[in-house]
Motif scaffolding. Structure first.
Motif, PDB file in Angstrom:
ATOM      1  N   LEU A  81      29.555  54.426  86.271  1.00 57.96           N
ATOM      2  CA  LEU A  81      30.276  53.667  87.386  1.00 57.96           C
ATOM      3  C   LEU A  81      30.840  52.495  86.671  1.00 57.96           C
ATOM      4  O   LEU A  81      31.796  52.092  86.282  1.00 57.96           O
ATOM      5  CB  LEU A  81      29.791  53.441  88.803  1.00 57.96           C
ATOM      6  CG  LEU A  81      29.561  54.728  89.638  1.00 57.96           C
ATOM      7  CD1 LEU A  81      29.304  54.216  91.000  1.00 57.96           C
ATOM      8  CD2 LEU A  81      30.701  55.548  89.760  1.00 57.96           C
ATOM      9  N   ILE A  98      38.570  70.280  78.828  1.00 52.93           N
ATOM     10  CA  ILE A  98      38.497  68.756  78.704  1.00 52.93           C
ATOM     11  C   ILE A  98      39.529  67.926  79.153  1.00 52.93           C
ATOM     12  O   ILE A  98      40.575  68.473  79.073  1.00 52.93           O
ATOM     13  CB  ILE A  98      38.313  68.613  77.158  1.00 52.93           C
ATOM     14  CG1 ILE A  98      37.462  69.379  76.361  1.00 52.93           C
ATOM     15  CG2 ILE A  98      38.397  66.800  76.491  1.00 52.93           C
ATOM     16  CD1 ILE A  98      37.417  69.609  74.833  1.00 52.93           C
ATOM     17  N   PRO A 121      34.073  71.072  88.738  1.00 48.75           N
ATOM     18  CA  PRO A 121      32.754  70.486  88.425  1.00 48.75           C
ATOM     19  C   PRO A 121      32.269  70.657  87.037  1.00 48.75           C
ATOM     20  O   PRO A 121      31.434  69.860  86.408  1.00 48.75           O
ATOM     21  CB  PRO A 121      31.852  71.494  89.080  1.00 48.75           C
ATOM     22  CG  PRO A 121      32.634  71.894  90.371  1.00 48.75           C
ATOM     23  CD  PRO A 121      34.012  72.086  89.844  1.00 48.75           C
ATOM     24  N   GLY A 145      35.577  55.180  87.850  1.00 47.54           N
ATOM     25  CA  GLY A 145      34.568  56.261  88.376  1.00 47.54           C
ATOM     26  C   GLY A 145      35.138  56.862  89.550  1.00 47.54           C
ATOM     27  O   GLY A 145      34.933  58.097  89.700  1.00 47.54           O
ATOM     28  N   MET A 146      35.725  56.556  90.104  1.00 47.78           N
ATOM     29  CA  MET A 146      36.487  57.109  91.556  1.00 47.78           C
ATOM     30  C   MET A 146      37.292  58.288  91.055  1.00 47.78           C
ATOM     31  O   MET A 146      37.058  59.544  91.441  1.00 47.78           O
ATOM     32  CB  MET A 146      37.401  56.258  92.162  1.00 47.78           C
ATOM     33  CG  MET A 146      36.619  55.281  93.125  1.00 47.78           C
ATOM     34  SD  MET A 146      38.034  53.908  94.005  1.00 47.78           S
ATOM     35  CE  MET A 146      36.884  53.239  94.939  1.00 47.78           C
ATOM     36  N   PHE A 167      33.717  59.473  96.567  1.00 52.29           N
ATOM     37  CA  PHE A 167      34.793  60.050  95.845  1.00 52.29           C
ATOM     38  C   PHE A 167      34.042  61.226  95.027  1.00 52.29           C
ATOM     39  O   PHE A 167      34.732  61.820  94.378  1.00 52.29           O
ATOM     40  CB  PHE A 167      35.551  59.175  94.795  1.00 52.29           C
ATOM     41  CG  PHE A 167      36.622  58.388  95.887  1.00 52.29           C
ATOM     42  CD1 PHE A 167      37.781  58.862  96.292  1.00 52.29           C
ATOM     43  CD2 PHE A 167      36.097  57.142  96.172  1.00 52.29           C
ATOM     44  CE1 PHE A 167      38.660  57.910  97.300  1.00 52.29           C
ATOM     45  CE2 PHE A 167      36.963  56.366  97.192  1.00 52.29           C
ATOM     46  CZ  PHE A 167      38.318  56.893  97.641  1.00 52.29           C
ATOM     47  N   PHE A 168      32.686  61.352  95.076  1.00 48.36           N
ATOM     48  CA  PHE A 168      31.927  62.170  94.122  1.00 48.36           C
ATOM     49  C   PHE A 168      31.364  63.288  95.195  1.00 48.36           C
ATOM     50  O   PHE A 168      31.378  63.187  96.440  1.00 48.36           O
ATOM     51  CB  PHE A 168      30.528  61.543  93.675  1.00 48.36           C
ATOM     52  CG  PHE A 168      31.041  60.751  92.391  1.00 48.36           C
ATOM     53  CD1 PHE A 168      30.920  61.217  91.243  1.00 48.36           C
ATOM     54  CD2 PHE A 168      31.253  59.377  92.596  1.00 48.36           C
ATOM     55  CE1 PHE A 168      31.457  60.512  90.264  1.00 48.36           C
ATOM     56  CE2 PHE A 168      32.038  58.498  91.515  1.00 48.36           C
ATOM     57  CZ  PHE A 168      31.807  59.250  90.223  1.00 48.36           C
ATOM     58  N   ARG A 189      34.842  68.629  81.292  1.00 46.82           N
ATOM     59  CA  ARG A 189      34.122  67.607  80.660  1.00 46.82           C
ATOM     60  C   ARG A 189      35.232  66.254  80.313  1.00 46.82           C
ATOM     61  O   ARG A 189      36.445  66.588  79.615  1.00 46.82           O
ATOM     62  CB  ARG A 189      33.864  68.286  79.015  1.00 46.82           C
ATOM     63  CG  ARG A 189      32.556  68.851  79.126  1.00 46.82           C
ATOM     64  CD  ARG A 189      32.356  70.108  78.163  1.00 46.82           C
ATOM     65  NE  ARG A 189      33.506  71.014  78.475  1.00 46.82           N
ATOM     66  CZ  ARG A 189      34.201  71.923  77.501  1.00 46.82           C
ATOM     67  NH1 ARG A 189      33.784  71.508  76.359  1.00 46.82           N
ATOM     68  NH2 ARG A 189      35.027  72.631  77.962  1.00 46.82           N
ATOM     69  N   ARG A 248      43.868  57.738  91.124  1.00 47.46           N
ATOM     70  CA  ARG A 248      42.895  58.796  91.815  1.00 47.46           C
ATOM     71  C   ARG A 248      43.442  59.688  92.918  1.00 47.46           C
ATOM     72  O   ARG A 248      42.856  60.783  92.950  1.00 47.46           O
ATOM     73  CB  ARG A 248      42.017  57.437  92.687  1.00 47.46           C
ATOM     74  CG  ARG A 248      41.016  58.208  93.640  1.00 47.46           C
ATOM     75  CD  ARG A 248      40.291  57.182  94.617  1.00 47.46           C
ATOM     76  NE  ARG A 248      41.719  56.872  95.597  1.00 47.46           N
ATOM     77  CZ  ARG A 248      41.571  55.505  96.438  1.00 47.46           C
ATOM     78  NH1 ARG A 248      40.538  54.650  96.439  1.00 47.46           N
ATOM     79  NH2 ARG A 248      42.424  55.479  97.154  1.00 47.46           N
ATOM     80  N   LEU A 272      35.472  65.903  89.062  1.00 43.65           N
ATOM     81  CA  LEU A 272      34.571  66.535  89.286  1.00 43.65           C
ATOM     82  C   LEU A 272      34.336  67.269  90.423  1.00 43.65           C
ATOM     83  O   LEU A 272      33.495  68.339  90.695  1.00 43.65           O
ATOM     84  CB  LEU A 272      33.309  65.759  88.797  1.00 43.65           C
ATOM     85  CG  LEU A 272      33.120  65.420  87.382  1.00 43.65           C
ATOM     86  CD1 LEU A 272      31.872  64.332  87.388  1.00 43.65           C
ATOM     87  CD2 LEU A 272      32.833  66.484  86.341  1.00 43.65           C
ATOM     88  N   SER A 273      35.123  66.722  91.446  1.00 47.52           N
ATOM     89  CA  SER A 273      35.005  67.404  92.930  1.00 47.52           C
ATOM     90  C   SER A 273      36.058  68.637  92.869  1.00 47.52           C
ATOM     91  O   SER A 273      35.670  69.802  93.575  1.00 47.52           O
ATOM     92  CB  SER A 273      35.567  66.329  93.893  1.00 47.52           C
ATOM     93  OG  SER A 273      34.818  65.378  94.066  1.00 47.52           O
ATOM     94  N   ARG A 288      25.149  65.998  84.499  1.00 45.55           N
ATOM     95  CA  ARG A 288      26.420  65.246  84.129  1.00 45.55           C
ATOM     96  C   ARG A 288      26.366  63.802  84.444  1.00 45.55           C
ATOM     97  O   ARG A 288      26.220  63.734  85.661  1.00 45.55           O
ATOM     98  CB  ARG A 288      27.667  66.198  84.521  1.00 45.55           C
ATOM     99  CG  ARG A 288      28.062  67.374  83.874  1.00 45.55           C
ATOM    100  CD  ARG A 288      28.825  68.292  84.661  1.00 45.55           C
ATOM    101  NE  ARG A 288      28.005  68.762  85.992  1.00 45.55           N
ATOM    102  CZ  ARG A 288      28.315  69.166  86.900  1.00 45.55           C
ATOM    103  NH1 ARG A 288      29.520  69.067  87.101  1.00 45.55           N
ATOM    104  NH2 ARG A 288      27.255  69.500  87.760  1.00 45.55           N
ATOM    105  N   LYS A 328      36.862  59.855  88.048  1.00 42.18           N
ATOM    106  CA  LYS A 328      36.219  61.046  87.636  1.00 42.18           C
ATOM    107  C   LYS A 328      35.369  61.526  88.772  1.00 42.18           C
ATOM    108  O   LYS A 328      34.915  63.019  88.640  1.00 42.18           O
ATOM    109  CB  LYS A 328      34.976  60.223  86.558  1.00 42.18           C
ATOM    110  CG  LYS A 328      35.458  59.768  85.484  1.00 42.18           C
ATOM    111  CD  LYS A 328      34.592  58.987  84.610  1.00 42.18           C
ATOM    112  CE  LYS A 328      35.281  58.587  83.358  1.00 42.18           C
ATOM    113  NZ  LYS A 328      34.111  57.653  82.346  1.00 42.18           N
ATOM    114  N   GLY A 329      35.117  60.947  90.087  1.00 39.98           N
ATOM    115  CA  GLY A 329      34.435  61.405  91.132  1.00 39.98           C
ATOM    116  C   GLY A 329      35.536  62.822  91.688  1.00 39.98           C
ATOM    117  O   GLY A 329      34.893  63.885  91.782  1.00 39.98           O
ATOM    118  N   ILE A 330      36.718  62.448  91.491  1.00 34.37           N
ATOM    119  CA  ILE A 330      37.745  63.301  92.139  1.00 34.37           C
ATOM    120  C   ILE A 330      37.906  64.386  91.085  1.00 34.37           C
ATOM    121  O   ILE A 330      37.823  65.801  91.531  1.00 34.37           O
ATOM    122  CB  ILE A 330      38.921  62.663  92.315  1.00 34.37           C
ATOM    123  CG1 ILE A 330      38.845  61.478  93.354  1.00 34.37           C
ATOM    124  CG2 ILE A 330      40.332  63.402  92.483  1.00 34.37           C
ATOM    125  CD1 ILE A 330      38.624  62.008  94.761  1.00 34.37           C
TER     126      ILE A 330
END
Lengths: 269, 269, 269
Positions: free
Chosen positions: B39, C6, C32, C21-22, B61-62, C35, C132, C28-29, B35, C24-26
């Motif tokens: 960034l 989604i 996981p 990006g932050m 944060f990932f 989408r 975030r 996916l945390s 995936r 999205k990191g959260i």
């Protein structure tokens, strides 16, 4: 061909409008497991040849069975056909306006279908957004393994745009600048093979705008900061660059005239 | 470390060229289930320190086991090494040009490998695009759980760039503006902890360009529309902002000189 | 409602900073397998109505059970509430600042929750980045099927912004230009249905800036290159365009004044 489940997108839609998102929504509605990769949405509005060239450069780096959805479509809703195309490794979907011209080389196996079977489209088709209503659902179905030959009749007369090729005249090889990349590098249409064949063992003299360059470098860092150089870029085309700078601002060609500008290569005696 | 299957990308490639797409194609060729999260691809061309700082701010944060692929690489093809780095939570891949400097703090556990094992790269390596030919396939293999120690010898002398830190001089703490964000907010390198330690219980006097601010706000909406304020931003650094406006256009510093500009904090008596 | 897995993102964060990006990191945390689809991050800073309109236009193209995370949040950290909203097909998360106004139509079923249960947020909440710290983790949990009614009390007084609607005055229907798209097309707020009801069988006379257009086209290519036209766009709103050109530069309205500019439709006698 076994689908990879990957769909790449190339458009001139930009990133501010909802259009790209809508296409992704449709793709995921048809194939919830599709993995979507943006190649770019920054093609100049209506620049079919730029999209054609970018997709042709990028697609071989994707796994076999990837679907490439390309929508630069100024003639949307007119008589231009919608097509899907299969080579021996990849699938392509988009308007029949020349956007796949680089794939139409003689001796290359390819199957081209005129997309006419409406059951693979959205139920309602707008006149102005076939990217969403026709191409996205077709691409999603191809990514699921639906055979493109189910989607309409085979054709063998796709619309093809002439792609500028370098020419030998007198003692020189004349190419063109076909792309200015994000770094200001000037990418030409002179391929490594053609350059090698032309030069043989002679060192080159390369002229572009005001510049005269007398050797091929391997890396940008081979010359001093701000100095111009020529090298074979990562896609194997001759490229004019400036180390840590922008060749597009240093070559002495008015920025509006860079694309299509001549690059002359001759053999040093 | 168990991989999360996530790979983040940070480059200075922009979004118009096929370069980012090619890297994603390679990643998905090696790890079809990766995936990929962008960034940013908008790092200023060649600005290694900006990339270093952005990745350092975002990566925590990932999920643990995420691979961060960072390609700002003006020295590509020269003698600079290609490296991969493992901390106790995350993995990083990129050129050894200082781009991971913020991770090189004493007392932090980390393993650094000089990437030399060609079997983890593409079969053919260009001189100008190691992002595609080396870093992308290595990142994809790390995301599959391949041990980075298989990929080359351990090193302990990574190239490190000095990172500007605030300094106390006389009765003031001097920091710098290190980033202007999309909203025109001026992000400094003065961390919440350092500010607290310096100020103790005294109210602050904050000087930046023409501005003098005498308190820390908590939210932008605490001052009137168009008024300047100082606050601790979401990454815990002191920030100068304008409510519903752009501080970058209101601070009385010429826009070309904002980055690196001094911010002075003193204690009100 | 069964989640689709989604999550779409719409923000005014741009693409240069680490903020998207932050988030999205959260996401996916927490989930996981989420989408994530970017609708856009190019909303004008603080333009709540633009975000509202874009999301409203795009969301129906996504599968049922999709979560739409919308963060244009100039009042972050102030008293404005954080909310989540469920219609009979989709879920929405964001600030209670009017960003979901187009969904607040009478007779439409919807559940709105004031997000107060901190266990669904990040452990530490900043004052300036609820995208975030609150909205991303909440969206991720909704995408996993957590019931929004667990997340706080139901409310029925969401903040609503007035959405400009066309008006009939005398013998004309007056609408507004509400968006200039990437192609320079001028999208109005006059819907196909309203136009049809108003015109009946009469041909239209459409006035926008200097232009007077006397018919509705179906496609851009129906007029010559560079000529203006009116058509019903792909989202069923009246649109002023120029074939292979930019209407935004040809309509005789100063670019700063295009949005909100009047478009008059009358019936030809």
């Amino acid at each position: 061909m076994k689908p990879s489940g990957i769909i790449t997108l190339t458009t001139d839609f930009g990133l501010s409008d909802p259009y790209v998102g809508m296409m992704k929504g449709i793709i995921l509605s048809v194939n919830p497991d599709a993995r979507i990769v943006d190649l770019t949405h920054q093609i100049e509005a209506g620049d079919v040849l730029q999209a054609a060239s970018l997709v042709h450069e990028a697609y071989p780096f994707f796994p076999k069975g990837t679907v490439h959805l390309v929508v630069v479509d100024p003639g949307v809703g007119s008589e231009r056909r919608a097509i899907a195309l299969e080579t021996d490794t990849h699938l392509f979907v988009g308007p029949d306006n020349g956007i796949f011209s680089p794939l139409f080389q003689p001796h290359k196996k390819r199957t081209i279908v005129h997309l006419t079977e409406r059951k693979y489209f959205l139920p309602s088709i707008s006149h102005t957004f076939h990217g969403r209503d026709i191409f996205a659902p077709v691409a999603a179905r191809l990514s699921l393994g639906v055979d493109l030959e189910m989607m309409g009749p085979l054709i063998d007369d796709p619309f093809s745009l002439p792609i500028p090729r370098p020419k030998e005249k007198g003692k020189s090889l004349y190419g063109q600048i076909v792309r200015v990349d994000h770094f200001g590098n000037l990418v030409t249409n002179i391929h490594r093979k053609e350059l090698g064949r032309f030069l043989g063992s002679a060192p080159p003299i390369i002229r572009a705008g005001d510049l005269v360059l007398r050797r091929l470098c391997h890396t940008y860092a081979e010359v001093g900061e701000g100095e111009p150089l020529a090298l074979l870029g990562s896609s194997n085309f001759l490229e004019i660059a400036v180390n840590l700078g922008r060749a597009s601002e240093n070559v002495g060609i008015h920025s509006g005239e860079i694309i299509g500008s001549e690059v002359e290569v001759s053999r040093a005696e």
